[in-house]
Design a protein around this motif. Structure first.
Motif, mmCIF file in Angstrom:
data_model
loop_
_atom_site.group_PDB
_atom_site.id
_atom_site.type_symbol
_atom_site.label_atom_id
_atom_site.label_comp_id
_atom_site.label_asym_id
_atom_site.label_seq_id
_atom_site.Cartn_x
_atom_site.Cartn_y
_atom_site.Cartn_z
ATOM 1 N N GLY A 130 21.156 -69.086 -41.318
ATOM 2 C CA GLY A 130 19.989 -69.445 -40.527
ATOM 3 C C GLY A 130 20.282 -69.790 -39.083
ATOM 4 N N LYS A 131 21.445 -69.382 -38.571
ATOM 5 C CA LYS A 131 21.828 -69.727 -37.201
ATOM 6 C C LYS A 131 22.042 -68.472 -36.359
ATOM 7 N N ARG A 132 21.767 -68.607 -35.068
ATOM 8 C CA ARG A 132 22.228 -67.644 -34.086
ATOM 9 C C ARG A 132 23.465 -68.226 -33.434
ATOM 10 N N SER A 133 24.486 -67.407 -33.186
ATOM 11 C CA SER A 133 25.717 -67.920 -32.582
ATOM 12 C C SER A 133 26.199 -66.990 -31.483
ATOM 13 N N ALA A 134 26.688 -67.593 -30.417
ATOM 14 C CA ALA A 134 27.227 -66.850 -29.283
ATOM 15 C C ALA A 134 28.563 -67.465 -28.882
ATOM 16 N N VAL A 135 29.386 -66.713 -28.196
ATOM 17 C CA VAL A 135 30.707 -67.167 -27.776
ATOM 18 C C VAL A 135 30.735 -67.293 -26.257
ATOM 19 N N LEU A 136 31.172 -68.462 -25.774
ATOM 20 C CA LEU A 136 31.340 -68.694 -24.341
ATOM 21 C C LEU A 136 32.737 -69.237 -24.085
ATOM 22 N N ASP A 137 33.274 -68.954 -22.915
ATOM 23 C CA ASP A 137 34.587 -69.481 -22.514
ATOM 24 C C ASP A 137 34.369 -70.445 -21.352
ATOM 25 N N ALA A 138 34.417 -71.747 -21.632
ATOM 26 C CA ALA A 138 34.179 -72.754 -20.598
ATOM 27 C C ALA A 138 35.317 -72.849 -19.600
ATOM 28 N N LYS A 192 7.328 -76.323 -52.163
ATOM 29 C CA LYS A 192 7.934 -74.998 -52.170
ATOM 30 C C LYS A 192 9.394 -75.078 -51.727
ATOM 31 N N PRO A 193 10.303 -74.380 -52.433
ATOM 32 C CA PRO A 193 11.718 -74.408 -52.035
ATOM 33 C C PRO A 193 11.931 -73.719 -50.690
ATOM 34 N N LEU A 194 12.954 -74.159 -49.975
ATOM 35 C CA LEU A 194 13.286 -73.582 -48.674
ATOM 36 C C LEU A 194 14.189 -72.358 -48.858
ATOM 37 N N ASN A 195 14.174 -71.472 -47.882
ATOM 38 C CA ASN A 195 15.016 -70.282 -47.897
ATOM 39 C C ASN A 195 15.693 -70.119 -46.538
ATOM 40 N N TRP A 196 16.886 -69.516 -46.537
ATOM 41 C CA TRP A 196 17.538 -69.184 -45.273
ATOM 42 C C TRP A 196 16.808 -67.993 -44.651
ATOM 43 N N PRO A 197 16.378 -68.098 -43.391
ATOM 44 C CA PRO A 197 15.592 -67.000 -42.809
ATOM 45 C C PRO A 197 16.411 -65.756 -42.496
ATOM 46 N N PHE A 198 17.708 -65.916 -42.198
ATOM 47 C CA PHE A 198 18.547 -64.766 -41.845
ATOM 48 C C PHE A 198 19.998 -65.221 -41.819
ATOM 49 N N ILE A 199 20.902 -64.266 -41.669
ATOM 50 C CA ILE A 199 22.308 -64.572 -41.460
ATOM 51 C C ILE A 199 22.884 -63.525 -40.513
ATOM 52 N N HIS A 200 23.474 -63.977 -39.424
ATOM 53 C CA HIS A 200 24.089 -63.093 -38.434
ATOM 54 C C HIS A 200 25.600 -63.289 -38.454
ATOM 55 N N ALA A 201 26.345 -62.259 -38.114
ATOM 56 C CA ALA A 201 27.790 -62.393 -37.986
ATOM 57 C C ALA A 201 28.119 -63.323 -36.825
ATOM 58 N N TYR A 202 29.256 -63.984 -36.940
ATOM 59 C CA TYR A 202 29.675 -64.966 -35.939
ATOM 60 C C TYR A 202 29.810 -64.345 -34.545
ATOM 61 N N GLY A 203 29.210 -65.006 -33.553
ATOM 62 C CA GLY A 203 29.374 -64.623 -32.161
ATOM 63 C C GLY A 203 28.683 -63.352 -31.744
ATOM 64 N N THR A 204 27.724 -62.858 -32.530
ATOM 65 C CA THR A 204 27.097 -61.566 -32.226
ATOM 66 C C THR A 204 25.755 -61.696 -31.511
ATOM 67 N N ASP A 205 25.302 -62.933 -31.243
ATOM 68 C CA ASP A 205 24.024 -63.116 -30.554
ATOM 69 C C ASP A 205 24.251 -63.341 -29.054
ATOM 70 N N GLU A 206 23.236 -63.055 -28.280
ATOM 71 C CA GLU A 206 23.305 -63.277 -26.841
ATOM 72 C C GLU A 206 23.234 -64.790 -26.564
ATOM 73 N N PRO A 207 23.982 -65.272 -25.568
ATOM 74 C CA PRO A 207 23.949 -66.705 -25.218
ATOM 75 C C PRO A 207 22.683 -67.053 -24.423
#
Length: 233
Positions: free
Chosen positions: A32-40, A213-228
């Motif tokens: 259920g998360k979006r994830s992006a990779v940044l280099d600080a 009503k039980p909760l459900n995970w809305p989606f699953i994305h691969a790690y670091g594949t979303d836009e920041p």
């Protein structure tokens, strides 16, 4: 929880350096998360991180105490530059004491705190049946976020909450011990299936219900594949 200067923002932000990627195919923390990779360490990455923080309500991080100060992301700097944030900091050993700046993770803290001795068997040191310090402290972090948002809405300010795996271990060790119950036969009711980039996977279903009503995970994305950037939805 400590009040700092006033203000409000929206959303959530997180950072993990590109040279420390997640293990491929590990989806436990991506449900259920979006994830992006940044280099600080790069000016562009740090600038984009601050841009995301400018639109955030909450910052949750698991870096050692003081590790983010070199990026200008210490508690005081965050309160000054991004007032109104709820900042939840999770570390292995806490902010005080001789181990305060050490790295650590669940299994290490189980060993150092005495849990491995309590769970020992004839074959040697033992362990809890899951990464309970991670899971338990994670729920405490979620509670700290909700409490911080409530306090921020009522009184304004920037709110800081600090949690540690060692403190959770200390709390658990202080609880009365009971004989471990047998594993129920109907564990399937706690599981759910969903489609991932690597195919169908089985995961633990989200806890709780809304209006029965039980909760459900809305989606699953691969790690670091979303836009920041923040999802406009």
């Amino acid at each position: 929880m400590h009040p700092l200067p006033r203000g409000t923002r929206r959303g959530r932000a997180a950072h993990r350096p590109p040279h420390r990627p997640e293990r491929p195919g590990s989806y436990d923390t991506l449900l259920g998360k979006r994830s992006a990779v940044l280099d600080a360490d790069e000016p562009e990455g740090l600038a984009l991180l601050h841009e995301l923080l400018a639109g955030a309500d909450v910052l949750v991080h698991g870096y050692r105490p003081g590790a983010l100060r070199r990026f200008g992301l210490g508690a005081e700097e965050l309160a000054e530059r991004h007032p109104g944030l709820v900042v939840v900091s999770l570390s292995a050993w806490g902010t005080a004491g001789p181990w305060g700046e050490r790295r650590g993770f669940d299994s290490i803290v189980q060993a150092a705190s005495g849990i491995a001795a309590v769970e020992s068997t004839s074959d040697g040191p033992g362990a809890l049946p899951c990464q309970l310090l991670d899971h338990g402290t994670g729920y405490l972090c979620a509670a700290a976020v909700l409490d911080g948002l409530r306090r921020q809405s009522e009184a304004g300010g920037t709110w800081l909450r600090e949690l540690s795996l060692a403190r959770t271990a200390h709390w658990l060790l202080g609880r009365p011990r009971a004989e471990r119950p047998p594993v129920p036969a109907d564990t399937e009711r706690w599981l759910t299936g969903l489609d991932s980039p690597d195919g169908r996977i089985t995961a633990v279903a989200p806890p709780g219900r809304i209006d029965g009503k039980p909760l459900n995970w809305p989606f699953i994305h691969a790690y670091g594949t979303d836009e920041p950037r923040w999802d406009p939805r």
